[in-house]
Design a protein around this motif. Structure first.
Motif, PDB file in Angstrom:
ATOM      1  N   TYR A 143      58.823  75.215  25.609  1.00 31.72           N
ATOM      2  CA  TYR A 143      60.325  74.608  26.502  1.00 31.72           C
ATOM      3  C   TYR A 143      59.219  73.387  27.551  1.00 31.72           C
ATOM      4  CZ  TYR A 143      64.574  74.161  29.409  1.00 31.72           C
ATOM      5  OH  TYR A 143      65.788  73.787  29.946  1.00 31.72           O
ATOM      6  N   LYS A 147      61.418  69.602  27.106  1.00 27.40           N
ATOM      7  CA  LYS A 147      61.609  69.093  28.823  1.00 27.40           C
ATOM      8  C   LYS A 147      60.790  67.766  28.650  1.00 27.40           C
ATOM      9  CE  LYS A 147      64.500  69.630  31.793  1.00 27.40           C
ATOM     10  NZ  LYS A 147      64.580  68.881  33.017  1.00 27.40           N
ATOM     11  N   LYS A 183      64.955  80.183  18.256  1.00 35.35           N
ATOM     12  CA  LYS A 183      64.543  79.903  19.797  1.00 35.35           C
ATOM     13  C   LYS A 183      64.717  78.584  19.999  1.00 35.35           C
ATOM     14  CE  LYS A 183      61.673  81.442  23.846  1.00 35.35           C
ATOM     15  NZ  LYS A 183      60.961  80.355  23.115  1.00 35.35           N
ATOM     16  N   ALA A 186      68.096  76.013  19.895  1.00 37.39           N
ATOM     17  CA  ALA A 186      68.841  76.904  20.682  1.00 37.39           C
ATOM     18  C   ALA A 186      67.889  76.287  22.298  1.00 37.39           C
ATOM     19  CB  ALA A 186      68.622  78.157  21.734  1.00 37.39           C
ATOM     20  N   GLU A 187      67.135  76.012  22.975  1.00 36.98           N
ATOM     21  CA  GLU A 187      66.555  75.677  23.572  1.00 36.98           C
ATOM     22  C   GLU A 187      66.814  73.956  23.710  1.00 36.98           C
ATOM     23  OE1 GLU A 187      62.702  79.092  25.006  1.00 36.98           O
ATOM     24  OE2 GLU A 187      62.571  76.812  23.485  1.00 36.98           O
ATOM     25  N   LYS A 189      69.302  72.617  22.288  1.00 38.96           N
ATOM     26  CA  LYS A 189      69.741  72.546  22.555  1.00 38.96           C
ATOM     27  C   LYS A 189      70.438  72.421  24.171  1.00 38.96           C
ATOM     28  CE  LYS A 189      74.292  71.933  20.152  1.00 38.96           C
ATOM     29  NZ  LYS A 189      75.442  71.990  19.615  1.00 38.96           N
ATOM     30  N   GLU A 190      69.945  73.228  24.807  1.00 35.99           N
ATOM     31  CA  GLU A 190      70.108  73.440  25.903  1.00 35.99           C
ATOM     32  C   GLU A 190      69.465  72.198  26.798  1.00 35.99           C
ATOM     33  OE1 GLU A 190      67.822  76.756  29.635  1.00 35.99           O
ATOM     34  OE2 GLU A 190      68.640  76.901  27.209  1.00 35.99           O
ATOM     35  N   ILE A 191      68.559  71.704  26.280  1.00 37.72           N
ATOM     36  CA  ILE A 191      67.930  70.616  27.550  1.00 37.72           C
ATOM     37  C   ILE A 191      68.852  68.803  27.575  1.00 37.72           C
ATOM     38  CG2 ILE A 191      66.241  68.983  27.182  1.00 37.72           C
ATOM     39  CD1 ILE A 191      64.728  71.597  25.978  1.00 37.72           C
ATOM     40  N   GLY A 192      69.296  69.508  25.905  1.00 38.99           N
ATOM     41  CA  GLY A 192      70.347  67.990  26.386  1.00 38.99           C
ATOM     42  C   GLY A 192      70.293  67.522  24.852  1.00 38.99           C
ATOM     43  N   ASN A 348      77.369  70.375  23.615  1.00 35.65           N
ATOM     44  CA  ASN A 348      76.352  71.880  24.027  1.00 35.65           C
ATOM     45  C   ASN A 348      76.684  72.750  23.692  1.00 35.65           C
ATOM     46  OD1 ASN A 348      74.175  70.136  23.373  1.00 35.65           O
ATOM     47  ND2 ASN A 348      73.263  69.872  25.750  1.00 35.65           N
ATOM     48  N   GLN A 349      78.109  73.390  23.162  1.00 38.71           N
ATOM     49  CA  GLN A 349      79.090  74.790  23.078  1.00 38.71           C
ATOM     50  C   GLN A 349      78.289  75.734  22.095  1.00 38.71           C
ATOM     51  OE1 GLN A 349      78.949  72.485  21.036  1.00 38.71           O
ATOM     52  NE2 GLN A 349      80.320  72.284  19.298  1.00 38.71           N
ATOM     53  N   ASN A 351      75.545  78.947  21.721  1.00 38.17           N
ATOM     54  CA  ASN A 351      74.719  79.753  22.666  1.00 38.17           C
ATOM     55  C   ASN A 351      74.012  80.829  21.556  1.00 38.17           C
ATOM     56  OD1 ASN A 351      75.230  79.256  25.087  1.00 38.17           O
ATOM     57  ND2 ASN A 351      77.040  79.894  24.560  1.00 38.17           N
TER      58      ASN A 351
END
Length: 352
Positions: A143, A147, A183, A186-187, A189-192, A348-349, A351
């Motif tokens: 991650y 990032k 995983k 997902a990470e 997408k979460e970061i952007g 980033n919809q 989950n």
């Protein structure tokens, strides 16, 4: 069948049972209707534009041992290489002069390129070419690395899930875990990041149900980019004698992906062009809207072969650029050299 295709076009979703039924009962007439819908939706979203991305394959060294891949760790016959930071920048300089405004940096999972080295490369590219997008395709990282690369200026990340079947994934990837792949997506997408996923068509032991799961996974993930290509055996892998994927089957998956994720950017992959002379053009005609010509130095291109008979290994970057433009124009579409962001960026919809 007509009802299913209309539902898919209007609602952009089907159940697994409906997808399996569709895949099992597609005839020539319904396949033409499917392609008509996918082409129509692609043009509603992106018009006639086909975006070009300059691809730099900067290392063929990989710590993973995927059974289908020509640069797998266990392949001792591959002549390995790494491009230096300066060589990578030189590829981007050439690409920029040719008009590219997106660079795709791709490699095997090569730990020699540490987080700090990669961050420095991204920063230099963005500093020298502030109007470009940087896409990374480096495999599984932690991650913090994802990032810091994003914070350094990386815009997009390609990480094909390869197959949504845990059974099939872990059979083909003995050094990897399916859960970690999911995983990582997902990470990202979460970061952007604008995130790319995708899969192969025609893998050994792949079922219709597996392909339906791949499509459902994309529909759930809603990636910004989707890479779909045929399985093509490499002669130095355990799957060397397996049957390759079919052009028609791959085109069906491209069309269905367009209808299930309408805003996505979908490459007409090099693997499709390697499978069939007009494979990339055929993909553009059923919903794809991206092509990625190679900017890698001529002397290393033949060393980055994930499968046999890869095309464009002997073409100069400038020649490749004009060749692909003519091919795109032959389909009635037009080249767009802009950054070409997904029209859905910022969302980033999903989950996982």
């Amino acid at each position: 069948m007509k009802r299913l295709l209309e539902k898919l076009y209007n609602q952009n979703t089907l159940t697994k049972e409906e997808l399996v039924y569709l895949l099992q009962h597609l005839d020539e007439e319904s396949m033409k209707e499917l392609f008509s819908y996918s082409r129509k939706l692609r043009e509603e979203k992106y018009g006639k534009k086909v975006y070009l991305r300059g691809l730099v394959e900067f290392s063929n060294i990989c710590k993973q041992d995927c059974l289908y891949c020509g640069i797998r760790k266990s392949n001792k016959e591959v002549e390995r290489y790494r491009l230096t930071e300066d060589e990578i920048i030189q590829c981007c300089e050439l690409g920029y002069d040719l008009g590219y405004r997106t660079f795709v940096l791709q490699s095997g999972e090569d730990s020699w390129y540490t987080k700090d080295k990669l961050v420095n490369i991204v920063k230099k590219i963005k500093s020298q070419f502030p109007d470009v997008a940087v896409t990374l395709s480096l495999g599984e990282r932690d991650y913090d690395t994802y990032k810091e690369l994003f914070d350094a200026g990386a815009d997009r990340y390609l990480l094909r899930h390869e197959t949504a079947s845990k059974r099939l994934y872990e059979k083909l990837h003995p050094t990897m875990k399916f859960e970690n792949r999911i995983k990582c997506l997902a990470e990202l997408k979460e970061i952007g990041y604008q995130v790319g996923a995708g899969f192969m068509v025609g893998l050994p032991d792949q079922t219709v149900e597996d392909l339906a799961e791949d499509l459902l996974f994309l529909n759930h993930l809603q990636p910004h980019m989707i890479g779909i290509g045929p399985f093509i055996p490499h002669h130095q892998t355990p799957l060397k004698n397996e049957r390759k994927g079919e052009l028609k089957d791959t085109l069906i998956m491209v069309a269905l992906a367009r209808l299930l994720v309408p805003d996505s950017l979908i490459p007409a992959t090099t693997a499709l062009g390697s499978l069939d002379y007009r494979g990339r053009e055929a993909a553009l005609e059923v919903g794809a809207n991206v092509v990625m010509p190679n900017l890698s130095p001529m002397e290393v291109r033949a060393k980055y072969q994930l499968y046999d008979n890869k095309i464009c290994l002997g073409d100069e970057s400038a020649s490749c650029r004009w060749c692909i433009e003519n091919r795109i124009k032959s389909t009635g579409y037009e080249v767009d050299l802009s950054k070409g962001d997904c029209i859905r960026i910022g969302e980033n919809q999903m989950n996982l």
